[in-house]
Structures are given as structure tokens and as C-alpha cells.
Write an enzyme that holds these catalytic residues in place. Structure first.
Site, PDB file in Angstrom:
ATOM      1  N   GLU A 158       0.827  -1.212   0.000  1.00 27.22           N
ATOM      2  CA  GLU A 158       0.000   0.000   0.000  1.00 27.22           C
ATOM      3  C   GLU A 158       0.862   1.263   0.000  1.00 27.22           C
ATOM      4  O   GLU A 158       0.531   2.251  -0.658  1.00 27.22           O
ATOM      5  CB  GLU A 158      -0.935   0.000   1.213  1.00 27.22           C
ATOM      6  CG  GLU A 158      -1.918  -1.160   1.250  1.00 27.22           C
ATOM      7  CD  GLU A 158      -2.772  -1.268  -0.002  1.00 27.22           C
ATOM      8  OE1 GLU A 158      -3.013  -0.228  -0.657  1.00 27.22           O
ATOM      9  OE2 GLU A 158      -3.190  -2.386  -0.347  1.00 27.22           O
ATOM     10  N   HIS A 161       1.803   1.940  -3.473  1.00 25.27           N
ATOM     11  CA  HIS A 161       0.778   2.682  -4.214  1.00 25.27           C
ATOM     12  C   HIS A 161       0.927   4.187  -3.989  1.00 25.27           C
ATOM     13  O   HIS A 161       0.858   4.983  -4.929  1.00 25.27           O
ATOM     14  CB  HIS A 161      -0.622   2.256  -3.749  1.00 25.27           C
ATOM     15  CG  HIS A 161      -1.136   1.016  -4.406  1.00 25.27           C
ATOM     16  ND1 HIS A 161      -1.148   0.842  -5.768  1.00 25.27           N
ATOM     17  CD2 HIS A 161      -1.683  -0.116  -3.880  1.00 25.27           C
ATOM     18  CE1 HIS A 161      -1.676  -0.342  -6.058  1.00 25.27           C
ATOM     19  NE2 HIS A 161      -2.000  -0.942  -4.929  1.00 25.27           N
ATOM     20  N   GLU A 234      -0.887  -2.478 -10.304  1.00 20.96           N
ATOM     21  CA  GLU A 234      -0.831  -3.426  -9.186  1.00 20.96           C
ATOM     22  C   GLU A 234       0.495  -4.174  -9.156  1.00 20.96           C
ATOM     23  O   GLU A 234       1.053  -4.432  -8.087  1.00 20.96           O
ATOM     24  CB  GLU A 234      -2.004  -4.401  -9.287  1.00 20.96           C
ATOM     25  CG  GLU A 234      -2.403  -5.038  -7.965  1.00 20.96           C
ATOM     26  CD  GLU A 234      -2.895  -4.032  -6.945  1.00 20.96           C
ATOM     27  OE1 GLU A 234      -2.722  -4.309  -5.738  1.00 20.96           O
ATOM     28  OE2 GLU A 234      -3.444  -2.991  -7.341  1.00 20.96           O
TER      29      GLU A 234
END
EC number: 3.4.24.-
Length: 305
Positions: A158, A161, A234
Site C-alpha cells: 500500500e 501505491h 498493481e
């Protein structure tokens, strides 16, 4: 029962989409008059001022995606029931804060807000309008069932990201897609109204019906493009997670998610693209998946070494 509920949910989303587009058309007409862009469509004939039309569509296309981006943290907290950890009350919360702080420092970003949302399924997400004002949240189920190394790998994913600026990138891509969906839908609507129905007195009902129909079809096709970008993104987040937490830990976390694929994933649509886990889809539905299959992601990490 589950199929009926899913079918009803899909119908509701389609109706909401149509209602939203009707509202956009109404607001667009008013805005065109106020801003002086009502000349993009000739009152007679089939000519369009494509330059003005493109500007108009870009304003509306980017406005929606950027507005969603700026309120993303607030929406995420409200829709998932995420409780932000301001003062850790347990040693687990203290460990969570320390781990995120360490990962953020290694990734070169400011410390994001950290939260926990009440969900049994193992999941996590990151959101925020820029890389230095983000939110990273994990589910209660993930914290309870995953090992510390696996949780750290999920958090690293995360943070990846956030560091990659994925929220902003996806919002810009969505804005571009929205622009061209509106642009070509209105060209199609004008063609149907003027050429097929021979309407020479301003915009007729055929224009609105054809435009909404075209937006629906083009919107579905555009979603496939956005989701393709999301799947590419991703892999980059997995790679960042492997660099921050170790390839073995990242693979172990994905394998643990793979073992729990029978557990339904309940994540608001606006956050699905930023979760680490997503519901398993059929082959055709895979075109609309925000995430690649877990086995493909694991294989990519193994090839990474």
C-alpha cells in the site's frame, strides 16, 4: 439468494449511472449558457464546434475524477468505517504505526494516516489526493490472521501505491477517459438527432436519448481501459512491496490472500482499485478487474527473484 442480491445490486448501479448522466446533461446545459459555451452545437445543421465541445467535456470529465480524488480520504473513512489511529491504545496499534512510519521513510514519503476498518476479510487500501497526504488502512481480519511479516508486506504494498502516485495517476486517466466518453457521445447524439431524425430546430429528444445510450456503451468500454491501467499499476505496487518488505514476505502475503479467496470481499467500488485483494471474477469479468489474478502476481514476484 446471493445471485439475486448481486443482480439487484447491478441493476441499481445501472439506474444510478443513468440518473447521474441525466443530471450531468441538465447541469451541462445550464453551465454552457452561463460560461458562453452554448455555441459548440449549431442550432441548425449537423456542424459542431469540436474545439468548444472538447473543452466543455474536459472540464466536466476531469471535474468529477479530481473531485473524487480530493475527497477520497474522507469517503474512504465514511464508507469503510475506518478508525484512524491517533494515539495507539494497544501494542498492536503501536507496532502498526511504527511499521508504517518505517516503510514511509524508506519510500521517501511523509507519514500517512493509519487506520483499521472492521471487516472479516483480509484486505487493505491506500488513498489520498497526493503522496504526502495519504491514508493507509488494514482490515481487522487481516491483522488477526496474518503474521507480522505478512502484514508488513501488505503495508509495504500500500505504501508502494502511495509512493508511486497511483491515486493521482488513476484519477487523471479517469479524467481523460471521461472527457472522450462525453465528447464522442455528444457527437453521436448530434448525428442521430440531425441526420437520422432530421431535426433542424435545436436539440431534440433523440439527441438526449442517443447521448445517454452512447455514454453507457462507451463508459463500459472506457472502464475496461481504466481497469487495464489499474492491473498494470498493481504489479508495480507488488514490486515496491517486495523492495520494502522483501520478496519472500510479499509472496507469502499474496499466497495467504490466495488461500482466503473463498471469503467474500466487500469493498466500496471507489476503493476496490486501491485494495490489495479483490473478488475473483470470471474470464469476461476479468476485463473489468482492478487487480490481476493472485497467481499471476505471485509468479511475477518469483521471476523478479
Amino acid at each position: 439468494m446471493l445471485y439475486r442480491e448481486e443482480k439487484l445490486y447491478t441493476m441499481m448501479r445501472i439506474l444510478l449511472f443513468l440518473a447521474t448522466n441525466l443530471a450531468v446533461l441538465l447541469i451541462a446545459s445550464i453551465t454552457l449558457s452561463l460560461l458562453g459555451f452554448n455555441g459548440f452545437m449549431a442550432a441548425n445543421g449537423v456542424d459542431l464546434d469540436l474545439q468548444q465541445l472538447l473543452v466543455f467535456c474536459a472540464v466536466f470529465g476531469f471535474a468529477g475524477s479530481l473531485f473524487s480524488l480530493f475527497i477520497s480520504k474522507w469517503m474512504a473513512k465514511m464508507s469503510t468505517g475506518t478508525e484512524v489511529i491517533s494515539q495507539p491504545r494497544t501494542r498492536h496499534e503501536q507496532w502498526l504505526l511504527q511499521t508504517v512510519e518505517e516503510l514511509a521513510r524508506e519510500a521517501g514519503i511523509k507519514m500517512p494516516e493509519v487506520g483499521i476498518f472492521p471487516a472479516y476479510e483480509a484486505n487493505a487500501f491506500a488513498t489520498g489526493w497526493n503522496r504526502n497526504d495519504a491514508l493507509v488502512a488494514v482490515s481487522q481480519g487481516l491483522l488477526e490472521r496474518f503474521s507480522p511479516d505478512e502484514v508488513r508486506a501488505v503495508l509495504a504494498h500500500e505504501i508502494g501505491h502511495v509512493a508511486n502516485g497511483d491515486m493521482v495517476t488513476l484519477a487523471l486517466i479517469q479524467g481523460v477517459v471521461n472527457t472522450f466518453v462525453m465528447f464522442f457521445a455528444r457527437i453521436f447524439g448530434n448525428f442521430v438527432d440531425k441526420v437520422i431524425f432530421k431535426n433542424e430546430e435545436g436539440r431534440g429528444i433523440a439527441f438526449y436519448v442517443a447521448t445517454i445510450f452512447a455514454e453507457l456503451i462507451l463508459g463500459i468500454l472506457a472502464s475496461m481501459i481504466v481497469m487495464w491501467f489499474s492491473r498494470r499499476r498493481e504489479y508495480r505496487a507488488d514490486d515496491a512491496g517486495a523492495r520494502l518488505a522483501g520478496t519472500r514476505s510479499m509472496i507469502a502475503a499474496l499466497q495467504r490472500l490466495q488461500a482466503e479467496q473463498g471469503v467474500p470481499v466487500h469493498m466500496p467500488d471507489s476503493l476496490t482499485a486501491f485494495g490489495i485483494n479483490a473478488a475473483k471474477k470470471t474470464t469476461f469479468a476479468g476485463l473489468f478487474m482492478s487487480h490481476p489474478p493472485l497467481e499471476d502476481r505471485i509468479e511475477a514476484l518469483r521471476q523478479r527473484g
